[in-house]
Write an enzyme that holds these catalytic residues in place. Structure first.
Site, PDB file in Angstrom:
ATOM      1  N   ASN A   9       0.845  -1.206  -0.011  1.00  0.00           N
ATOM      2  CA  ASN A   9      -0.008   0.091   0.083  1.00  0.00           C
ATOM      3  C   ASN A   9       0.904   1.206   0.080  1.00  0.00           C
ATOM      4  OD1 ASN A   9      -1.673   2.087   0.376  1.00  0.00           O
ATOM      5  ND2 ASN A   9      -2.383   1.434   2.472  1.00  0.00           N
ATOM      6  N   LYS A  11       0.253   4.238  -0.040  1.00  0.00           N
ATOM      7  CA  LYS A  11      -0.411   5.362   0.379  1.00  0.00           C
ATOM      8  C   LYS A  11      -0.303   6.474  -0.473  1.00  0.00           C
ATOM      9  CE  LYS A  11      -0.282   3.195   4.718  1.00  0.00           C
ATOM     10  NZ  LYS A  11      -0.049   3.315   6.159  1.00  0.00           N
ATOM     11  N   HIS A  95      -9.274   0.979   4.709  1.00  0.00           N
ATOM     12  CA  HIS A  95      -8.045   1.154   5.447  1.00  0.00           C
ATOM     13  C   HIS A  95      -8.297   2.043   6.752  1.00  0.00           C
ATOM     14  CE1 HIS A  95      -4.101   2.409   6.524  1.00  0.00           C
ATOM     15  NE2 HIS A  95      -3.614   1.254   5.999  1.00  0.00           N
ATOM     16  N   GLU A  97      -6.645   4.563   7.599  1.00  0.00           N
ATOM     17  CA  GLU A  97      -6.677   5.995   7.653  1.00  0.00           C
ATOM     18  C   GLU A  97      -7.852   6.403   6.882  1.00  0.00           C
ATOM     19  OE1 GLU A  97      -2.870   5.748   5.581  1.00  0.00           O
ATOM     20  OE2 GLU A  97      -1.905   5.034   7.420  1.00  0.00           O
ATOM     21  N   GLU A 167      -4.749  -5.071  10.549  1.00  0.00           N
ATOM     22  CA  GLU A 167      -4.013  -4.193  10.754  1.00  0.00           C
ATOM     23  C   GLU A 167      -4.233  -3.281  11.964  1.00  0.00           C
ATOM     24  OE1 GLU A 167      -2.044  -2.911   6.523  1.00  0.00           O
ATOM     25  OE2 GLU A 167      -3.755  -1.703   7.058  1.00  0.00           O
ATOM     26  N   GLY A 173       2.818   2.317  10.704  1.00  0.00           N
ATOM     27  CA  GLY A 173       3.855   3.643  10.620  1.00  0.00           C
ATOM     28  C   GLY A 173       4.482   3.704  11.992  1.00  0.00           C
ATOM     29  N   SER A 213       3.848  -2.039  10.109  1.00  0.00           N
ATOM     30  CA  SER A 213       5.176  -2.193  10.255  1.00  0.00           C
ATOM     31  C   SER A 213       5.903  -3.356   9.922  1.00  0.00           C
ATOM     32  CB  SER A 213       5.594  -1.757  11.851  1.00  0.00           C
ATOM     33  OG  SER A 213       5.347  -0.452  12.152  1.00  0.00           O
TER      34      SER A 213
END
Ligand code: 13P
Length: 253
Positions: A9, A11, A95, A97, A167, A173, A213
């Site tokens: 991904n 992003k 996701h 985010e 996730e 991150g 991560s």
């Protein structure tokens, strides 16, 4: 048996289409010869044609990071699935985010899953709890809610066309992946929840990925877990040799 599945991904990276194309070309060279893993990269929308072009003839698939569930209409800034068919085979849906920064609800994500499947593409459904939810012992309840909401529109016969990525938000991150034990426990939980919706035979066909991560240094212990079928990779997917190392780790499981 499920084929291991590793997706990158990207992003909102890299910062230009030219760099996205170069990254895709670098990946082709790095991943050449790694067998037995479904490998997909998900660049930003505008880079999809260039990346798909650079990957033509390779074994690497292409995915989008989002799509709108309606076929057309007054939805400024959104992209319809009809513009993605022929360009990519996968769409990341839900996701964290998108859930957190853009306010996407379970109902909206469910509509997207249904629309992606109806278009003949494969949703990569993301689920996972925040740190606060984990600390207050609500991780399983949150993931149960997210999985059951999204799979409500999936028939058992479509299970082979769905990928789920666990996730945990606290691992994304941060450089601190979930421990292999936690990742295994939660991926197994995701599969048991998928079985509750689709039946256990169908759920056995669904690849369940871990994301958060993942890097070349921690991937082996994650890939060794029986219920982790692959990875959804953010930062490390932007470095071609690192992404290739992650794909290679799953090719031998
Ligand atoms: P990182 O690998 O950068 O933690 O990102 C994970 C992720 O959000 C993939 O969708």
């Amino acid at each position: 048996m499920r084929t291991p599945f590793v997706a990158g991904n990207w992003k909102m990276n890299p910062p230009s289409v030219a760099e996205a194309e170069a990254l895709a070309s670098a990946l082709v060279a790095e991943i050449d010869g790694i067998d037995g893993v479904t490998c997909v990269v998900c660049p930003p929308f505008v880079a999809l044609p260039a990346v798909a072009g650079a990957l033509t003839g390779s074994a690497i698939g292409v995915g989008a990071q989002n799509a709108h569930p309606e076929t057309k209409g007054a939805f400024t800034g959104e992209v319809p699935l009809g513009m993605l068919t022929g360009l990519c085979g996968y769409v990341i849906v839900g996701h964290s985010e998108r859930r957190q920064l853009f306010g996407e609800t379970d109902a909206f994500i469910t509509a997207k899953v249904g629309a992606v499947l109806a278009t003949g593409l494969t949703p990569i459904l993301c689920v996972g709890e925040t740190l606060d939810e984990r600390d207050s012992h609500r991780a399983e309840a949150v993931v149960r809610r997210q999985v059951s909401a999204a799979l409500a529109v999936v028939d058992a016969g479509q299970a082979g066309s769905v990928v789920i990525a666990y996730e945990p938000v606290w691992a994304i991150g941060t450089g601190r992946a979930a421990t292999p034990d936690i990742a295994q426990e939660m991926c197994a939980f995701v599969r048991s929840e998928a079985a509750a919706s689709l039946g256990s035979n169908a759920a056995d066909a669904v690849p369940v990925l871990y994301g958060g991560s993942v890097n070349p240094g921690n991937v082996d212990s994650l890939a060794a877990q029986p219920d982790i079928d692959g990875a959804l990779v953010g930062g490390a997917s932007l470095v071609a040799p690192d992404f290739a190392a992650i794909v290679r780790a799953f090719s031998s499981t």
